[in-house]
Write an enzyme that holds these catalytic residues in place. Sequence first.
Site, PDB file in Angstrom:
ATOM      1  CG  HIS A 166      -5.863   1.770   4.933  1.00 26.05           C
ATOM      2  ND1 HIS A 166      -5.654   2.823   5.816  1.00 26.05           N
ATOM      3  CD2 HIS A 166      -4.835   0.842   4.867  1.00 26.05           C
ATOM      4  CE1 HIS A 166      -4.229   2.485   6.247  1.00 26.05           C
ATOM      5  NE2 HIS A 166      -3.889   1.537   5.598  1.00 26.05           N
TER       6      HIS A 166
ATOM      7  CD  GLU B 114      -3.452  -2.383   6.962  1.00 26.81           C
ATOM      8  OE1 GLU B 114      -2.551  -2.800   6.855  1.00 26.81           O
ATOM      9  OE2 GLU B 114      -4.223  -1.562   7.118  1.00 26.81           O
TER      10      GLU B 114
ATOM     11  CG  ASN C 218      -1.678   1.410   1.247  1.00 31.41           C
ATOM     12  OD1 ASN C 218      -1.752   1.914   0.473  1.00 31.41           O
ATOM     13  ND2 ASN C 218      -2.393   1.451   2.434  1.00 31.41           N
ATOM     14  CD1 TRP C 219       3.836   1.213  -2.502  1.00 30.00           C
ATOM     15  CD2 TRP C 219       3.980   2.198  -4.463  1.00 30.00           C
ATOM     16  NE1 TRP C 219       4.796   0.473  -3.381  1.00 30.00           N
ATOM     17  CE2 TRP C 219       4.894   1.010  -4.497  1.00 30.00           C
ATOM     18  CE3 TRP C 219       3.854   2.980  -5.850  1.00 30.00           C
ATOM     19  CZ2 TRP C 219       5.590   0.777  -5.651  1.00 30.00           C
ATOM     20  CZ3 TRP C 219       4.511   2.531  -6.982  1.00 30.00           C
ATOM     21  CH2 TRP C 219       5.578   1.524  -6.759  1.00 30.00           C
ATOM     22  CE  LYS C 220       0.052   3.685   4.702  1.00 28.76           C
ATOM     23  NZ  LYS C 220      -0.107   3.876   6.269  1.00 28.76           N
TER      24      LYS C 220
ATOM     25  N   GLY D 263       2.036   2.489  10.603  1.00 28.92           N
ATOM     26  CA  GLY D 263       2.675   3.620  10.503  1.00 28.92           C
ATOM     27  C   GLY D 263       3.718   4.063  11.845  1.00 28.92           C
TER      28      GLY D 263
ATOM     29  CB  SER E 202       4.680  -1.599  12.116  1.00 27.62           C
ATOM     30  OG  SER E 202       4.494  -0.368  11.958  1.00 27.62           O
TER      31      SER E 202
ATOM     32  N   GLY F 159       2.910  -1.109   4.321  1.00 26.92           N
ATOM     33  CA  GLY F 159       2.815   0.298   4.080  1.00 26.92           C
ATOM     34  C   GLY F 159       4.260   0.743   3.858  1.00 26.92           C
ATOM     35  N   GLY F 160       4.659   1.186   4.898  1.00 25.62           N
ATOM     36  CA  GLY F 160       6.202   1.955   4.850  1.00 25.62           C
ATOM     37  C   GLY F 160       7.272   1.121   4.275  1.00 25.62           C
TER      38      GLY F 160
ATOM     39  CD  GLU G 142      -3.204   5.528   6.586  1.00 30.40           C
ATOM     40  OE1 GLU G 142      -3.183   5.776   5.105  1.00 30.40           O
ATOM     41  OE2 GLU G 142      -2.025   5.262   7.117  1.00 30.40           O
TER      42      GLU G 142
HETATM   43  C1  PEP Z   1      -0.627   0.155   5.838  1.00 27.81           C
HETATM   44  O1  PEP Z   1      -1.105   1.520   5.971  1.00 27.81           O
HETATM   45  O2  PEP Z   1      -1.776  -0.433   5.354  1.00 27.81           O
HETATM   46  C2  PEP Z   1       0.130  -0.191   6.619  1.00 27.81           C
HETATM   47  C3  PEP Z   1       0.097  -1.562   7.293  1.00 27.81           C
HETATM   48  O3  PEP Z   1       1.330   0.563   6.886  1.00 27.81           O
HETATM   49  P1  PEP Z   1       2.667   0.263   7.788  1.00 27.81           P
HETATM   50  O4  PEP Z   1       2.980  -0.951   7.123  1.00 27.81           O
HETATM   51  O5  PEP Z   1       3.437   1.671   7.113  1.00 27.81           O
HETATM   52  O6  PEP Z   1       2.174   0.376   9.311  1.00 27.81           O
END
Ligand code: PEP
Length: 247
Positions: A87, A159, A6-8, A165, A204, A225-226, A89
């Site tokens: 998601h 999640e 997930n590049w957001k 994040g 994470s 994500g990150g 967010e």
């Molecule tokens: C996400 O946004 O779906 C996610 C899991 O982010 P991160 O891996 O950065 O916690």
Amino acid sequence: MLVAANWKMHGSKAHIHEFVDGLRLVEDVDVVVFPPSVFVQELVQCAPAGLLSGIQDIGIQPQGAHTGEVAAEMVAEVGGTWSIVGHSERRIMQAETDDLVATKASAAFRGGLRPIVCVGETLSEREAGHELAVVERQLAAVLDRVDVNDLAEGAIGYEPVWAIGTGKTATPAQAQEMHAFIRAQIAAESPRAADAIRIVYGGSVKPDNAAELFSEADIDGGLVGGASLKADEFSAIVSAADAVGKG
Ligand code: PEP
């Protein structure tokens, strides 16, 4: 196993090409990259065989006067195959309700996309001991609107909001407990769907914690994500999924 990136709101055409050049795919792990919607087509066009792409959110209508929305059908037309829905967010920043998320999951299937339906509790919900009730409610809304056997063609992303994040990962035991709970909720409607559906963990996930998370019985991959922005880190997570040998 399914590992999704997930590049957001990160990336560019140049980043897509650099990422694809550095990515190492493996035969037994499905890999999906979710760039910002405007770049899905670019990714589809330069993706090596086996690399799938999709959109981070979809509109609920197939077309019409819905300024700013993108229909699942449009994503499918340019070669996208998956959509994230729900998601945290978006649940938080765009106030998406359980029912809207469920409607989006249904719209994804209507348009020919497979949704990763995200569920997960906030820190205060976990601290109050409500995490199972929250996830049960979020998933029940989806099961009300989507046939469970269709849902099995998509995936559930667990999640925990407090792990996204933040660098705080759920322990493998915490994640496994929730994944088993989600699978049991699906099994109550269809044991076959519960066996088939992929339940992926997000929050994470990094190269150094992926293997122990993925080794848990009910964790079928990750939503990253990150650590999904750099091809080498993301490839290491894909290899960790391969190494657990669940196919
Ligand atoms: C996400 O946004 O779906 C996610 C899991 O982010 P991160 O891996 O950065 O916690």
